[in-house]
Design an enzyme around this catalytic site. Structure first.
Site, PDB file in Angstrom:
ATOM      1  N   ASN A 182       0.816  -1.209   0.000  1.00 56.30           N
ATOM      2  CA  ASN A 182       0.000   0.000   0.000  1.00 56.30           C
ATOM      3  C   ASN A 182       0.851   1.260   0.000  1.00 56.30           C
ATOM      4  OD1 ASN A 182      -3.073  -0.595   0.386  1.00 56.30           O
ATOM      5  ND2 ASN A 182      -2.057  -2.065   1.717  1.00 56.30           N
ATOM      6  N   ASP A 183       1.332   1.619   1.174  1.00 57.72           N
ATOM      7  CA  ASP A 183       2.006   2.905   1.354  1.00 57.72           C
ATOM      8  C   ASP A 183       3.316   3.014   0.581  1.00 57.72           C
ATOM      9  OD1 ASP A 183      -0.053   3.527   3.158  1.00 57.72           O
ATOM     10  OD2 ASP A 183       1.028   2.518   4.779  1.00 57.72           O
ATOM     11  N   VAL A 184       4.016   1.897   0.369  1.00 60.43           N
ATOM     12  CA  VAL A 184       5.335   1.959  -0.264  1.00 60.43           C
ATOM     13  C   VAL A 184       5.260   2.261  -1.754  1.00 60.43           C
ATOM     14  CG1 VAL A 184       6.376   0.428   1.436  1.00 60.43           C
ATOM     15  CG2 VAL A 184       5.387  -0.545  -0.659  1.00 60.43           C
TER      16      VAL A 184
END
Length: 473
Positions: free
Chosen positions: A397-399
């Site tokens: 997700n965030d990466v």
């Protein structure tokens, strides 16, 4: 110096040398296993040397030696079994528990040394100061690591936990710990004062980690690992054991460097992380789009994904926590092997903080015998995305959130994997729920992105079956 003392010192030096060589080998995935074994060999030498030295020196009692044997046997058996049976997703929690044990043991050594020397009255400052520092740092590490393990395990909520006046309480608790520590050194050398240091430090460890958000938990675990090293080094000074001093200093230095690197990879300072992190848990178990607006979502079927992969020339796989949670490392490796056999160039794009600890994805893929040369680190992977036909994002997700390039949000400035630079993106997730940072990812609504909602293990296996049909047609 007697001949025996010279031999003991030489063995400690040999152990320290093995620690350094082992740590050096752990810099790269290909040498990490050898580095771990070398370091373990150094620890075996250090422990056996200490035991033999204690026997020859005539120290200890039968009760003490009995407790040592029983404790060592129980701890050794539990540690071996736990390490061999731990799930990949639970390794960060296990590391955090090991931190707690190390810090707690170091604090216990300091307390025992203090009591054995008439409550510290016989100790000079070169020993009493390390004892107080050991109790202070070791206690913070013990309680803080247990809270961090609870957050990673989901026993304690992943979001930051605060209460009105929490920072004032933190200041008061740390002031009490420091004040009691100073009085312990300057006045009566009372065990009661040292106990106050111990209790206040335990409380501070809890209060320090509770405000840490789930996304920052791996960083705080690394920081607590550095604290463990410092506590062990202080214990070494307290009992005049060179092996503990060197090993603790190495762990402290390595943990500090790793903490700074992780914070840099998230574009966050260590101070901001300690003052209060961001993020919640992304452990929702449901499979499907979720309750978000799906107007701009392009959903894919197994055949859609298989066709893209089978007819691509270059594929980059982006592994994330979802891959680890589903224990799908073998499935993704089998899919990659199938595509490579069909002439597709397949690589893995690894983000430094993907998963729940640094190196989590490297270890996960290595368990599935993925060749190390197929794992591209951040900078190398981002160059490869520009010539990539399909980026297959599995549970990340965030990466790979493009919003990191924009100011004003929790991941702003965070170095990311440029998956959106690929010609086509396939995102495999259980749902549209956000990751640990709690942010929606615009990559999922990008016109070039297709969403394939599935559990990673089953979804990858289904894709592999479909790919076989196309490559054999």
């Amino acid at each position: 110096m007697t001949v025996f003392e010279f031999v003991v010192g030489s063995l400690y030096l040999a152990a320290a040398t093995l620690f350094v060589v082992g740590l050096h080998n752990m810099r790269t995935p290909s040498n990490a296993r050898a580095g771990n074994l070398i370091s373990a060999g150094g620890m075996v030498i250090a422990v056996l040397t200490t035991v033999v030295f204690s026997i020859v020196d005539g120290g200890g009692t039968w009760l003490g030696w009995g407790a040592l044997v029983v404790g060592g046997a129980l701890g050794g058996v539990y540690g071996a079994l736990r390490a061999r049976t731990v799930k990949m997703t639970d390794i960060p929690q296990l590391v955090s528990i090991f931190n707690a044990v190390g810090g707690g043991a170091a604090a216990a050594v300091a307390c025992a040394t203090f009591v054995l020397h008439a409550n510290g009255a016989e100790l000079d400052p070169t020993t009493s100061i390390p004892i107080v520092l050991d109790v202070f740092i070791g206690s913070i590490t013990f309680s803080g690591s247990l809270i961090a393990a609870g957050k990673l395990q989901g026993v304690i909520p992943g979001q930051p936990i605060t209460f009105p006046g929490s920072r004032i309480v933190n200041v008061l608790v740390i002031a009490i710990a420091v004040g009691a520590g100073v009085l312990t050194l300057l006045s009566t050398h009372s065990i009661l004062l040292l106990l106050i240091v111990f209790v206040a430090s335990l409380i501070f460890g809890v209060l320090m980690v509770l405000p840490i958000g789930g996304a920052d938990a791996p960083v705080i675990v690394s920081l607590l690992n550095a604290f463990t090293g410092l506590a062990v080094a202080m214990a070494g000074f307290a009992i005049n054991n060179q092996a503990l001093i060197i090993a603790g200093a190495l762990v402290g230095a390595a943990g500090t460097i790793l903490t700074l690197q992780m914070a840099n990879a998230m574009n966050r300072s260590v101070v901001s992380i300690i003052l209060g992190g961001f993020g919640t848990s992304d452990s929702a178990s449901s499979t499907g789009p979720g309750d978000q607006d799906l107007t701009n979502i392009r959903q894919l079927t197994v055949d859609d994904v298989a066709i893209q992969l089978a007819y691509a020339q270059r594929v980059l796989i982006v592994p994330g926590y979802g891959l680890a949670a589903a224990q799908a490392q073998h499935e993704v490796a089998e899919l990659a092997k199938l595509l490579i056999g069909h002439g597709v160039d397949v690589k893995y794009a690894i983000h430094p903080v993907a998963g729940r600890m640094p190196g989590h994805m490297n270890v996960l893929l290595a368990e599935a015998n993925v060749p190390y040369d197929q794992m591209l680190q951040l900078d190398e992977a981002n160059v490869a995305f520009d010539n990539c036909d399909v980026a297959l994002v599995v549970g990340a997700n965030d990466v790979c959130n493009p919003d990191a390039r924009k100011p004003g949000n929790a991941v702003s400035g965070m170095p990311i994997l440029d998956a959106d630079h690929a010609r086509s993106v396939v995102v495999m997730k259980r749902s549209m729920r956000p990751g640990y940072a709690g942010l929606n990812n615009p990559l999922f609504t990008d016109p070039q992105t297709g969403m394939f909602f599935a559990d990673a293990k089953k979804g990858l296996a289904d894709i592999a079956v479909a790919v076989k049909e196309y490559v054999s047609a």
